[in-house]
Design a protein around this motif. Structure first.
Motif, PDB file in Angstrom:
ATOM      1  N   ALA A   1       0.580  -0.759  -0.143  1.00  0.00           N
ATOM      2  CA  ALA A   1       0.480   0.264   0.081  1.00  0.00           C
ATOM      3  C   ALA A   1       0.763   1.266   0.264  1.00  0.00           C
ATOM      4  O   ALA A   1       1.728   1.594   0.756  1.00  0.00           O
ATOM      5  N   GLY A   2       0.448   2.027  -1.630  1.00  0.00           N
ATOM      6  CA  GLY A   2       0.915   3.508  -0.592  1.00  0.00           C
ATOM      7  C   GLY A   2       2.207   3.303  -1.857  1.00  0.00           C
ATOM      8  O   GLY A   2       3.173   4.537  -1.618  1.00  0.00           O
TER       9      GLY A   2
ATOM     10  N   VAL B   1       3.344  -2.487 -11.892  1.00  0.00           N
ATOM     11  CA  VAL B   1       1.626  -3.218 -12.629  1.00  0.00           C
ATOM     12  C   VAL B   1       1.025  -2.435 -11.137  1.00  0.00           C
ATOM     13  O   VAL B   1       1.093  -3.337 -10.058  1.00  0.00           O
ATOM     14  N   GLY B   2       0.307  -1.531 -10.996  1.00  0.00           N
ATOM     15  CA  GLY B   2      -0.201  -1.756  -9.974  1.00  0.00           C
ATOM     16  C   GLY B   2      -2.091  -1.924 -10.653  1.00  0.00           C
ATOM     17  O   GLY B   2      -1.847  -2.178 -11.346  1.00  0.00           O
TER      18      GLY B   2
ATOM     19  N   PRO C   1       9.036  -3.649  -2.662  1.00  0.00           N
ATOM     20  CA  PRO C   1       7.887  -3.229  -2.476  1.00  0.00           C
ATOM     21  C   PRO C   1       6.599  -4.078  -1.928  1.00  0.00           C
ATOM     22  O   PRO C   1       5.621  -3.195  -3.046  1.00  0.00           O
ATOM     23  N   TYR C   2       6.714  -5.077  -2.062  1.00  0.00           N
ATOM     24  CA  TYR C   2       5.506  -5.493  -1.729  1.00  0.00           C
ATOM     25  C   TYR C   2       5.277  -6.216  -0.251  1.00  0.00           C
ATOM     26  O   TYR C   2       4.444  -7.067   0.117  1.00  0.00           O
TER      27      TYR C   2
ATOM     28  N   GLU D   1       1.234  -7.331   5.141  1.00  0.00           N
ATOM     29  CA  GLU D   1       0.996  -8.757   5.273  1.00  0.00           C
ATOM     30  C   GLU D   1       0.118  -9.051   4.307  1.00  0.00           C
ATOM     31  O   GLU D   1      -0.630 -10.287   4.645  1.00  0.00           O
ATOM     32  N   ASP D   2      -0.489  -8.216   3.101  1.00  0.00           N
ATOM     33  CA  ASP D   2      -1.052  -8.773   2.509  1.00  0.00           C
ATOM     34  C   ASP D   2       0.196 -10.240   1.240  1.00  0.00           C
ATOM     35  O   ASP D   2      -0.575 -11.354   0.828  1.00  0.00           O
ATOM     36  N   SER D   3       1.433  -9.780   1.103  1.00  0.00           N
ATOM     37  CA  SER D   3       2.255 -10.257   0.934  1.00  0.00           C
ATOM     38  C   SER D   3       2.351 -11.959   1.801  1.00  0.00           C
ATOM     39  O   SER D   3       2.253 -13.051   0.905  1.00  0.00           O
TER      40      SER D   3
END
Length: 336
Positions: A211-212, A219-220, A260-261, A264-266
């Motif tokens: 995020a951010g 690619v976003g 860049p990743y 928690e999502d990753s």
């Protein structure tokens, strides 16, 4: 190996591309030839390089080692007609001894400030140099390697159109570019009748940017949506397995490719990916490539850059992994 249409050109290329960035430096000539031969034996056709590869590997280098090696390989086997050949210009920095520190490491801060750029004369000379090193009279795909916001787009696009008219380039692409710039490029091409890009080479993988993150090369969600709505552009995904970190939790810890990743999502996506890979009896790196190959809206063309023959052999089984709707849904739904 199956094929995929490049944009809406009717041109069919192998759905897994081979990056030659390290060939001629980290990967010696014998190993490079072996990798190339094996890739084509597996049905591949799409080879990617750039004029700047790999200036940073050797103090004093002006790049071109990868293109020179590919030229020798194509001549040795009379392979030029078998290859869908892509190269790039605009990212070779102006020469300075300060591009390398005393220990031989590259000064990337200086390099990024002194990229050659996409001026008309710069691109014309860069392409002529690439053609000479590759030993061919044309390339199939020519990218603006790093989007140049200091040169008017009209100048760049008119020069590229001239290269196509001259028969030196068949198709055009752009790399490391923001979505709004892609739209501006497309509108100018439509207005003046110039050939528009048919490929966009960006970093894209299974993990989602944190995020951010503000990054022109990754690619976003906005760019993904744009590409899904503009099928005349094919996404060529570089660094699809992030230097191979998916297979090795220890390697992921502190690795620059993960920065860049991070988040928690990753972590949640990695957990689902690893679990499904175990169920299928495949490696996580292979499953990531398979997931990318299954993308349809927009389709994704992964670009792998094996440094060794073993790394290529490790990637090829991804071509045979078939994921059903439930498995794809599990992977897609994973995350925070």
């Amino acid at each position: 190996m199956d094929t995929i249409e490049l944009g809406r050109t009717g041109e069919q290329v192998s759905k897994l591309a081979l990056g030659a960035m390290q060939m001629g430096n980290a990967t010696d000539e014998q190993s490079s030839f072996r990798i190339l031969d094996r890739y084509f034996e597996a049905g591949g056709s799409f080879v990617d390089t750039a004029d700047c590869y790999e200036w940073w590997a050797t103090p004093g280098s002006r790049g071109g080692e990868s293109e020179e090696l590919l030229g020798r390989w194509m001549r040795a086997g009379n392979r030029r007609n078998d290859v869908f050949l892509a190269t790039k210009g605009s990212a070779l920095p102006h020469y300075s001894p300060d591009l390398w520190a005393a220990d031989g490491t590259a000064n990337w801060e200086l390099a990024r400030r002194t990229f050659a750029g996409a001026g008309a004369d710069t691109l014309r000379h860069a392409l002529d140099g690439s053609l000479r090193r590759l030993g061919t009279d044309h390339v199939d795909l020519y990218y603006v390697h790093v989007d140049d916001r200091n040169t008017p787009l009209e100048e760049t696009l008119e020069a590229l159109a001239g290269l196509v008219t001259a028969g030196k380039v068949r198709h055009l692409g752009w790399s490391n570019v923001r979505t709004w710039r892609l739209e501006a490029i497309r509108q100018l091409c439509d207005r003046y009748g110039w050939p528009a890009p048919v490929a966009v080479q960006q970093q894209h993988t299974y993990l989602r940017p944190r995020a951010g993150l503000d990054h022109a090369s990754i690619v976003g969600t906005e760019q993904w949506d744009y590409l899904a709505s503009h099928r005349d552009l094919t996404l060529v995904s570089y660094s699809p397995i992030l230097k191979g970190v998916y297979d090795d939790p220890a390697k992921r810890t502190g690795h620059w490719a993960m920065e860049p990743y991070a988040g928690e999502d990753s972590e949640r996506r990695l957990a689902v990916l690893t679990s499904l890979a175990d169920e299928l009896g495949v490696k996580p790196n292979q499953l990531v490539l398979a997931w990318l190959l299954h993308q349809a809206t927009p389709p994704v063309l992964p670009l792998i850059g094996p440094r060794t023959y073993g790394q290529l052999e490790d990637a090829l089984p991804a071509l045979d992994i078939k994921l059903d709707a439930e498995q794809l849904a599990r992977l897609d739904a994973a995350g925070a």
